[in-house]
Design an enzyme around this catalytic site. Structure first.
Site, PDB file in Angstrom:
ATOM      1  N   ASP A  21       0.828  -1.206   0.000  1.00  0.00           N
ATOM      2  CA  ASP A  21       0.000   0.000   0.000  1.00  0.00           C
ATOM      3  C   ASP A  21       0.867   1.262   0.000  1.00  0.00           C
ATOM      4  OD1 ASP A  21      -2.322   1.440  -0.057  1.00  0.00           O
ATOM      5  OD2 ASP A  21      -2.845   1.125   2.050  1.00  0.00           O
ATOM      6  N   GLY A  22       0.321   2.329  -0.536  1.00  0.00           N
ATOM      7  CA  GLY A  22       0.982   3.638  -0.475  1.00  0.00           C
ATOM      8  C   GLY A  22       1.605   4.097  -1.788  1.00  0.00           C
ATOM      9  N   ASN A  23       1.304   3.420  -2.884  1.00  0.00           N
ATOM     10  CA  ASN A  23       1.859   3.841  -4.177  1.00  0.00           C
ATOM     11  C   ASN A  23       1.385   5.250  -4.555  1.00  0.00           C
ATOM     12  OD1 ASN A  23       2.915   1.305  -4.323  1.00  0.00           O
ATOM     13  ND2 ASN A  23       1.564   0.575  -5.965  1.00  0.00           N
ATOM     14  N   TRP A  26       2.948   7.917  -2.369  1.00  0.00           N
ATOM     15  CA  TRP A  26       4.361   8.076  -2.733  1.00  0.00           C
ATOM     16  C   TRP A  26       4.471   9.029  -3.922  1.00  0.00           C
ATOM     17  CZ3 TRP A  26       7.269   7.378  -7.114  1.00  0.00           C
ATOM     18  CH2 TRP A  26       8.658   7.297  -6.954  1.00  0.00           C
ATOM     19  N   ARG A  34      -0.262   9.156 -10.116  1.00  0.00           N
ATOM     20  CA  ARG A  34      -0.334   7.928  -9.306  1.00  0.00           C
ATOM     21  C   ARG A  34       0.310   6.742 -10.017  1.00  0.00           C
ATOM     22  NH1 ARG A  34      -3.888   7.635  -5.039  1.00  0.00           N
ATOM     23  NH2 ARG A  34      -4.181   5.422  -5.448  1.00  0.00           N
ATOM     24  N   HIS A  38       2.733   3.335  -8.936  1.00  0.00           N
ATOM     25  CA  HIS A  38       2.500   1.912  -9.222  1.00  0.00           C
ATOM     26  C   HIS A  38       3.696   1.320  -9.957  1.00  0.00           C
ATOM     27  CE1 HIS A  38      -1.464   2.323  -7.657  1.00  0.00           C
ATOM     28  NE2 HIS A  38      -1.939   3.040  -8.656  1.00  0.00           N
ATOM     29  N   ARG A  72     -12.142   2.332  -8.441  1.00  0.00           N
ATOM     30  CA  ARG A  72     -11.263   3.499  -8.654  1.00  0.00           C
ATOM     31  C   ARG A  72     -11.538   4.090 -10.040  1.00  0.00           C
ATOM     32  NH1 ARG A  72      -5.368   2.593  -5.861  1.00  0.00           N
ATOM     33  NH2 ARG A  72      -6.183   2.018  -3.801  1.00  0.00           N
ATOM     34  N   LEU A 132      10.172 -20.839  -4.728  1.00  0.00           N
ATOM     35  CA  LEU A 132       9.152 -19.958  -4.158  1.00  0.00           C
ATOM     36  C   LEU A 132       7.827 -20.035  -4.937  1.00  0.00           C
ATOM     37  CD1 LEU A 132       8.551 -17.424  -2.253  1.00  0.00           C
ATOM     38  CD2 LEU A 132       9.212 -16.043  -4.226  1.00  0.00           C
ATOM     39  N   ARG A 189       1.993  -4.884   6.199  1.00  0.00           N
ATOM     40  CA  ARG A 189       1.280  -3.846   5.434  1.00  0.00           C
ATOM     41  C   ARG A 189       2.104  -2.571   5.475  1.00  0.00           C
ATOM     42  NH1 ARG A 189      -4.987  -2.340   4.591  1.00  0.00           N
ATOM     43  NH2 ARG A 189      -4.632  -0.651   3.131  1.00  0.00           N
ATOM     44  N   SER A 197      -8.270  -4.628   5.212  1.00  0.00           N
ATOM     45  CA  SER A 197      -8.883  -4.321   3.907  1.00  0.00           C
ATOM     46  C   SER A 197      -9.338  -5.562   3.125  1.00  0.00           C
ATOM     47  CB  SER A 197      -7.938  -3.468   3.045  1.00  0.00           C
ATOM     48  OG  SER A 197      -7.626  -2.261   3.694  1.00  0.00           O
ATOM     49  N   GLU A 208       1.140 -13.320  12.356  1.00  0.00           N
ATOM     50  CA  GLU A 208       1.706 -12.164  13.043  1.00  0.00           C
ATOM     51  C   GLU A 208       1.560 -10.967  12.105  1.00  0.00           C
ATOM     52  OE1 GLU A 208       2.882 -12.061  16.131  1.00  0.00           O
ATOM     53  OE2 GLU A 208       2.457 -14.201  16.392  1.00  0.00           O
TER      54      GLU A 208
HETATM   55  C1  IPE Z   1      -5.568  -2.700  -0.275  1.00  0.00           C
HETATM   56  O1  IPE Z   1      -5.181  -1.374  -0.442  1.00  0.00           O
HETATM   57  C2  IPE Z   1      -5.528  -3.393  -1.598  1.00  0.00           C
HETATM   58  C3  IPE Z   1      -4.197  -3.538  -2.176  1.00  0.00           C
HETATM   59  C4  IPE Z   1      -3.056  -3.255  -1.601  1.00  0.00           C
HETATM   60  C5  IPE Z   1      -4.181  -4.093  -3.498  1.00  0.00           C
HETATM   61  P1  IPE Z   1      -6.266  -0.195  -0.587  1.00  0.00           P
HETATM   62  O2  IPE Z   1      -5.480   1.058  -0.699  1.00  0.00           O
HETATM   63  O3  IPE Z   1      -7.204  -0.493  -1.667  1.00  0.00           O
HETATM   64  O4  IPE Z   1      -7.033  -0.303   0.816  1.00  0.00           O
HETATM   65  P2  IPE Z   1      -7.849   0.783   1.635  1.00  0.00           P
HETATM   66  O5  IPE Z   1      -8.829   1.373   0.682  1.00  0.00           O
HETATM   67  O6  IPE Z   1      -6.865   1.806   2.111  1.00  0.00           O
HETATM   68  O7  IPE Z   1      -8.457   0.034   2.762  1.00  0.00           O
HETATM   69  C1  IPE Z   2      -1.479   0.238  -3.398  1.00  0.00           C
HETATM   70  O1  IPE Z   2      -1.279   1.604  -3.434  1.00  0.00           O
HETATM   71  C2  IPE Z   2      -1.739  -0.332  -4.774  1.00  0.00           C
HETATM   72  C3  IPE Z   2      -3.149  -0.669  -5.049  1.00  0.00           C
HETATM   73  C4  IPE Z   2      -4.127  -0.663  -4.198  1.00  0.00           C
HETATM   74  C5  IPE Z   2      -3.467  -1.062  -6.408  1.00  0.00           C
HETATM   75  P1  IPE Z   2      -2.492   2.640  -3.479  1.00  0.00           P
HETATM   76  O2  IPE Z   2      -2.819   2.910  -4.905  1.00  0.00           O
HETATM   77  O3  IPE Z   2      -3.600   2.168  -2.626  1.00  0.00           O
HETATM   78  O4  IPE Z   2      -1.803   3.907  -2.834  1.00  0.00           O
HETATM   79  P2  IPE Z   2      -2.461   4.927  -1.799  1.00  0.00           P
HETATM   80  O5  IPE Z   2      -3.004   4.117  -0.662  1.00  0.00           O
HETATM   81  O6  IPE Z   2      -3.524   5.665  -2.534  1.00  0.00           O
HETATM   82  O7  IPE Z   2      -1.318   5.800  -1.376  1.00  0.00           O
HETATM   83 MG    MG Z   3      -4.069   2.403  -0.660  1.00  0.00          MG
END
Ligand code: IPE
Ligand code: IPE
Ligand code: MG
Length: 249
Positions: A21-23, A26, A34, A38, A72, A132, A189, A197, A208
């Site tokens: 998460d957080g792409n 970032w 965005r 990714h 999205r 793996l 996470r 999520s 854990e």
């Molecule tokens: C969870 O991330 C799904 C993935 C990492 C693919 P989201 O960014 O979609 O989750 P929420 O909306 O913050 O819960």
């Molecule tokens: C995780 O990053 C990737 C996917 C859910 C596809 P996000 O796209 O959710 O990045 P944020 O949470 O908006 O920063």
């Molecule tokens: Mg996210």
């Protein structure tokens, strides 16, 4: 530097699951679109797959696209699907080199035809690999998975193949997308969010949990080793007392 010691190696997680998460954040912090987040995130995936292979971790499961992510903006969804297709195509030779077996969980029928074909090709090509097991969760939602499993079980009950009175947890788990995979021992996470999520709700029962504030594109080898070292320092009690565990050795 954080080190996974030789002694710690036998406490290596068997199955590591990651909510990447957080792409978006970032990218936003760098005033980039965005999609750039990714793309950079895909590089982190490559590094993590590599490291897990080297560490001898058996299973790596990555949450790449949730069932909820379909809501999205369409432009982001199609950019992600394109990136996914390119990533798989590029990575298959590497998976073959590193003996990685590729796998997908989620509702594949929702994915665009060309993406699905690419995925299926990668699954078939790598099916004989014994290193793996890399599983991508795509169009995945855990509640949907459980409902789907219950539906399959109901069909078997109706056909007289299964007696509902004797169904065990292990029997039920065979109807999940993750049938054949062990439950994750460690869930990471990134990006500071402390929630699941709708990821692997059944399978994470005793995992854990490890949360880090670092956004996925910045997640490094050091961070991965730090999370594993943290996991190795924990006492997993599975409902028992600490004393019971000591007595068992
Ligand atoms: C969870 O991330 C799904 C993935 C990492 C693919 P989201 O960014 O979609 O989750 P929420 O909306 O913050 O819960
Ligand atoms: C995780 O990053 C990737 C996917 C859910 C596809 P996000 O796209 O959710 O990045 P944020 O949470 O908006 O920063
Ligand atoms: Mg996210």
């Amino acid at each position: 530097m954080t080190d996974v010691t030789a002694a710690g190696r036998d406490k290596m997680p068997h199955h590591l699951a990651i909510i990447m998460d957080g792409n978006g954040r970032w990218a936003k912090a760098r005033m980039l679109p965005r999609l750039m987040g990714h793309r950079k995130g895909a590089e982190t995936v490559r590094m993590v797959v590599d490291e897990c292979s080297k560490l001898g971790i058996g299973y790596l499961t990555l949450f790449a696209f949730s069932a909820e992510n379909w809501s999205r903006p369409m432009s982001e969804v199609s950019a992600l699907m394109n990136l996914l297709k390119k990533y798989i195509r590029m990575e298959v030779p590497r998976m073959m080199r590193d003996n990685v077996r590729f796998n997908v969980i989620g509702n594949r029928n929702d994915l665009p035809e060309d993406v699905r074909a690419e995925l299926e090709d990668a699954i078939t090509t790598t099916a004989g690999n014994t290193g793996l097991t890399l599983t991508l969760a795509l169009s995945y939602g855990a509640r949907q998975e459980i409902v789907h499993a219950a539906g399959l079980l109901a069909v078997d009950v109706a056909a007289g193949k299964v007696d509902p009175a004797t169904v065990t947890e292990r029997d039920f788990a065979r109807y999940l997308y993750t049938s054949g995979l062990p439950d994750p021992d460690l869930l990471i996470r990134t990006s500071g969010e402390m929630r699941i999520s709708n990821f692997l709700l059944w399978q994470l029962a005793y995992a854990e949990l490890y949360f880090t504030d670092i956004n996925w594109p910045d997640f490094s080898r050091q961070e991965l080793l730090k999370a594993i070292a943290d996991f190795q320092s924990r006492e997993r009690r599975f409902g028992l007392t600490g004393e019971q565990l000591k007595a068992r050795g």
